[in-house]
Write a protein that holds these residues in place. Structure first.
Motif, PDB file in Angstrom:
ATOM      1  N   ASN A 200       0.837  -1.135   0.034  1.00 28.48           N
ATOM      2  CA  ASN A 200      -0.135  -0.090   0.036  1.00 28.48           C
ATOM      3  C   ASN A 200       0.800   1.390  -0.086  1.00 28.48           C
ATOM      4  OD1 ASN A 200      -2.388  -1.780   0.023  1.00 28.48           O
ATOM      5  ND2 ASN A 200      -2.387  -1.607   2.322  1.00 28.48           N
ATOM      6  N   GLY A 201       2.054   1.087   0.420  1.00 33.28           N
ATOM      7  CA  GLY A 201       2.813   2.357   0.708  1.00 33.28           C
ATOM      8  C   GLY A 201       4.061   2.534  -0.776  1.00 33.28           C
ATOM      9  N   VAL A 202       3.761   1.362  -1.737  1.00 27.57           N
ATOM     10  CA  VAL A 202       4.541   1.512  -2.925  1.00 27.57           C
ATOM     11  C   VAL A 202       4.234   2.753  -3.718  1.00 27.57           C
ATOM     12  CG1 VAL A 202       4.934   0.483  -5.078  1.00 27.57           C
ATOM     13  CG2 VAL A 202       5.172  -0.906  -3.011  1.00 27.57           C
ATOM     14  N   ASP A 203       2.966   3.020  -3.693  1.00 27.18           N
ATOM     15  CA  ASP A 203       2.554   4.159  -4.451  1.00 27.18           C
ATOM     16  C   ASP A 203       3.108   5.510  -4.080  1.00 27.18           C
ATOM     17  OD1 ASP A 203       1.154   2.627  -6.337  1.00 27.18           O
ATOM     18  OD2 ASP A 203      -0.749   3.008  -5.252  1.00 27.18           O
ATOM     19  N   LYS A 204       3.128   5.652  -2.880  1.00 29.53           N
ATOM     20  CA  LYS A 204       3.807   6.927  -2.211  1.00 29.53           C
ATOM     21  C   LYS A 204       5.102   6.860  -2.455  1.00 29.53           C
ATOM     22  CE  LYS A 204       0.227   7.134   1.345  1.00 29.53           C
ATOM     23  NZ  LYS A 204      -0.232   7.465   2.949  1.00 29.53           N
ATOM     24  N   LEU A 205       5.993   5.806  -2.206  1.00 31.00           N
ATOM     25  CA  LEU A 205       7.288   5.742  -2.386  1.00 31.00           C
ATOM     26  C   LEU A 205       7.863   5.961  -3.839  1.00 31.00           C
ATOM     27  CD1 LEU A 205      10.180   4.802  -1.361  1.00 31.00           C
ATOM     28  CD2 LEU A 205       9.498   2.583  -2.119  1.00 31.00           C
ATOM     29  N   ARG A 206       6.844   5.377  -4.872  1.00 27.18           N
ATOM     30  CA  ARG A 206       7.058   5.634  -6.165  1.00 27.18           C
ATOM     31  C   ARG A 206       6.978   7.097  -6.709  1.00 27.18           C
ATOM     32  NH1 ARG A 206       6.599   2.099 -10.321  1.00 27.18           N
ATOM     33  NH2 ARG A 206       5.821   0.611  -8.904  1.00 27.18           N
ATOM     34  N   GLN A 207       6.007   7.910  -6.017  1.00 25.45           N
ATOM     35  CA  GLN A 207       5.799   9.224  -6.199  1.00 25.45           C
ATOM     36  C   GLN A 207       6.959  10.081  -5.707  1.00 25.45           C
ATOM     37  OE1 GLN A 207       2.165  10.233  -4.022  1.00 25.45           O
ATOM     38  NE2 GLN A 207       0.970   9.025  -5.350  1.00 25.45           N
ATOM     39  N   GLY A 208       7.591   9.610  -4.800  1.00 25.98           N
ATOM     40  CA  GLY A 208       8.948  10.194  -4.280  1.00 25.98           C
ATOM     41  C   GLY A 208      10.260   9.793  -4.970  1.00 25.98           C
ATOM     42  N   VAL A 209      10.282   8.533  -5.483  1.00 23.99           N
ATOM     43  CA  VAL A 209      11.562   7.803  -5.945  1.00 23.99           C
ATOM     44  C   VAL A 209      11.724   8.460  -7.336  1.00 23.99           C
ATOM     45  CG1 VAL A 209      12.685   5.887  -6.620  1.00 23.99           C
ATOM     46  CG2 VAL A 209      11.978   6.153  -4.212  1.00 23.99           C
ATOM     47  N   VAL A 210      10.589   8.427  -8.301  1.00 23.28           N
ATOM     48  CA  VAL A 210      10.798   8.551  -9.488  1.00 23.28           C
ATOM     49  C   VAL A 210      10.997  10.067  -9.911  1.00 23.28           C
ATOM     50  CG1 VAL A 210       9.305   8.950 -11.678  1.00 23.28           C
ATOM     51  CG2 VAL A 210       8.875   6.818 -10.350  1.00 23.28           C
ATOM     52  N   PRO A 211      10.557  10.908  -9.568  1.00 25.61           N
ATOM     53  CA  PRO A 211      11.182  12.290  -9.705  1.00 25.61           C
ATOM     54  C   PRO A 211      12.523  12.471  -9.217  1.00 25.61           C
ATOM     55  CG  PRO A 211       9.170  12.381  -8.477  1.00 25.61           C
ATOM     56  CD  PRO A 211       9.481  11.048  -8.406  1.00 25.61           C
ATOM     57  N   LEU A 212      12.959  11.801  -8.079  1.00 30.74           N
ATOM     58  CA  LEU A 212      14.418  11.744  -7.436  1.00 30.74           C
ATOM     59  C   LEU A 212      15.310  11.091  -8.567  1.00 30.74           C
ATOM     60  CD1 LEU A 212      16.737  12.133  -5.524  1.00 30.74           C
ATOM     61  CD2 LEU A 212      15.863  10.241  -4.307  1.00 30.74           C
ATOM     62  N   MET A 213      15.036   9.962  -9.242  1.00 31.84           N
ATOM     63  CA  MET A 213      15.814   9.555 -10.292  1.00 31.84           C
ATOM     64  C   MET A 213      15.968  10.196 -11.503  1.00 31.84           C
ATOM     65  SD  MET A 213      14.856   5.380  -9.967  1.00 31.84           S
ATOM     66  CE  MET A 213      13.234   5.343 -10.713  1.00 31.84           C
ATOM     67  N   PHE A 214      15.011  10.723 -11.831  1.00 29.34           N
ATOM     68  CA  PHE A 214      15.079  11.894 -13.039  1.00 29.34           C
ATOM     69  C   PHE A 214      15.954  12.944 -12.984  1.00 29.34           C
ATOM     70  CE2 PHE A 214      11.425   9.698 -14.710  1.00 29.34           C
ATOM     71  CZ  PHE A 214      11.572   9.538 -16.309  1.00 29.34           C
ATOM     72  N   LYS A 215      15.872  13.490 -11.519  1.00 28.16           N
ATOM     73  CA  LYS A 215      16.625  14.528 -11.223  1.00 28.16           C
ATOM     74  C   LYS A 215      18.222  14.145 -11.030  1.00 28.16           C
ATOM     75  CE  LYS A 215      17.350  18.159  -7.636  1.00 28.16           C
ATOM     76  NZ  LYS A 215      16.858  18.719  -6.334  1.00 28.16           N
ATOM     77  N   MET A 216      18.499  12.936 -10.536  1.00 31.09           N
ATOM     78  CA  MET A 216      19.857  12.406 -10.347  1.00 31.09           C
ATOM     79  C   MET A 216      20.270  12.319 -11.823  1.00 31.09           C
ATOM     80  SD  MET A 216      19.319   9.561  -7.338  1.00 31.09           S
ATOM     81  CE  MET A 216      20.936   8.965  -7.215  1.00 31.09           C
ATOM     82  N   VAL A 217      19.828  11.620 -12.927  1.00 22.73           N
ATOM     83  CA  VAL A 217      20.082  11.603 -13.960  1.00 22.73           C
ATOM     84  C   VAL A 217      20.564  12.947 -14.753  1.00 22.73           C
ATOM     85  CG1 VAL A 217      19.751  10.762 -16.412  1.00 22.73           C
ATOM     86  CG2 VAL A 217      19.189   9.471 -14.511  1.00 22.73           C
ATOM     87  N   ASP A 218      19.683  13.940 -14.565  1.00 20.87           N
ATOM     88  CA  ASP A 218      19.817  15.194 -14.929  1.00 20.87           C
ATOM     89  C   ASP A 218      20.976  15.961 -14.460  1.00 20.87           C
ATOM     90  OD1 ASP A 218      18.894  17.504 -16.671  1.00 20.87           O
ATOM     91  OD2 ASP A 218      18.511  18.430 -14.573  1.00 20.87           O
ATOM     92  N   ASN A 219      21.370  15.610 -13.110  1.00 19.81           N
ATOM     93  CA  ASN A 219      22.361  16.468 -12.643  1.00 19.81           C
ATOM     94  C   ASN A 219      23.516  15.625 -12.873  1.00 19.81           C
ATOM     95  OD1 ASN A 219      20.915  18.159 -11.105  1.00 19.81           O
ATOM     96  ND2 ASN A 219      20.693  16.829  -9.221  1.00 19.81           N
ATOM     97  N   LEU A 220      23.666  14.113 -13.202  1.00 21.52           N
ATOM     98  CA  LEU A 220      24.780  13.609 -13.590  1.00 21.52           C
ATOM     99  C   LEU A 220      25.285  13.983 -15.169  1.00 21.52           C
ATOM    100  CD1 LEU A 220      26.719  11.245 -13.221  1.00 21.52           C
ATOM    101  CD2 LEU A 220      25.142   9.712 -14.197  1.00 21.52           C
ATOM    102  N   GLU A 221      24.277  14.115 -15.990  1.00 20.15           N
ATOM    103  CA  GLU A 221      24.502  14.859 -17.373  1.00 20.15           C
ATOM    104  C   GLU A 221      25.004  16.284 -17.232  1.00 20.15           C
ATOM    105  OE1 GLU A 221      22.033  15.152 -21.711  1.00 20.15           O
ATOM    106  OE2 GLU A 221      21.008  15.659 -19.630  1.00 20.15           O
TER     107      GLU A 221
END
Length: 260
Positions: free
Chosen positions: A102-123
């Motif tokens: 039940n908490g996966v959706d909340k976790l996904r909502q926080g992790v997915v934007p973080l991953m996009f930000k991490m890749v953008d910062n790495l670039e």
């Protein structure tokens, strides 16, 4: 007179003998009956004892079977209690798993934007960093960007790949490295050995070891080095390739930026 008397005596004796014999036969009949009755009673008693023994054995078998059933009942009760404990524990575990789901959706909502930000910062970091292994590093970033938009890769695997890329970039700053490539100078390509001191400085030396340059992080250009540094750059390249023993060498490094 005497002859009659003798015959009479003989007759009397025969009559008495016959009477005695007759009386013995009469007495013997009740005794025989008693003996026969006693024998029958003994036979009947023996048969009854056989029946008693049979019933006793049956009773013993039934008692043993009852004891066995009672033991099985106790064992089954203990096993059922054990299973009940396991079921209760599994239900608690399932509840915890369900809570996590039940908490996966909340976790996904926080992790997915973080991953996009991490890749953008790495670039951005790769673009601003020293231009070494540029093709490999840019390709790694592009691969991460493609993976983020791929449904076939799990969220956990995407995050792991991003962390691996960060770990690779971190390790680049921990050792010296050398690679051969082409250096573009005023529109002309020169084959050089790129020599890198972690992330401190990046140098290039022509393959004939007659020219050397250092990358200028401020101007994003290559500055020519004095010929006096050629020997030290050659030594550093040999050490990086494990073709020479560890030794000291002197090379210019960019000035450290002032802390803001």
């Amino acid at each position: 007179m005497s002859k009659v008397s003798n015959r009479t005596k003989i007759a009397s004796a025969l009559v008495g003998a016959l009477a005695l014999a007759s009386s013995n036969f009469v007495v013997a009949d009740p005794l025989t009956d008693a003996q026969a009755a006693a024998g029958k009673l003994h036979t009947d008693a023996a048969k009854s004892q056989v029946q008693v023994d049979k019933y006793y054995d049956q009773a013993q078998d039934m008692l043993f079977e009852y004891s066995s059933v009672a033991d099985q009942r106790e064992s089954l009760k203990a096993y059922n209690d054990y299973l009940a404990t396991l079921v209760a524990d599994q239900e608690n575990t399932m509840k915890g798993i369900q809570d996590d789901i039940n908490g996966v959706d909340k976790l996904r909502q926080g992790v997915v934007p973080l991953m996009f930000k991490m890749v953008d910062n790495l670039e951005k970091f790769v673009a601003l960093d020293l231009p070494f292994r540029a093709e490999d590093r840019k390709a790694r970033v592009e691969n991460l960007k493609n993976i983020l938009n791929t449904a076939e890769v799990t969220l956990a695997e995407k995050f792991r790949l991003i962390l691996d890329a960060y770990a690779i970039e971190r390790d680049y700053g921990n050792f010296v490295d050398v690679e051969t490539g082409k250096l573009n100078l005023d529109g002309k390509e020169v084959l050089v050995d790129y020599f890198r001191l972690g992330r401190v400085a990046l140098y290039a030396q022509s393959l004939d070891q007659k020219k050397a340059w250092m990358y200028n992080t401020e101007t994003k250009a290559w500055d020519s080095l004095d010929d006096s540094y050629l020997r030290d750059i050659t030594k550093g390249i040999r050490i990086a390739r494990k073709q020479g023993a560890m030794d000291l060498f002197a090379l210019p490094v960019p000035a450290a930026e002032a802390a803001k």
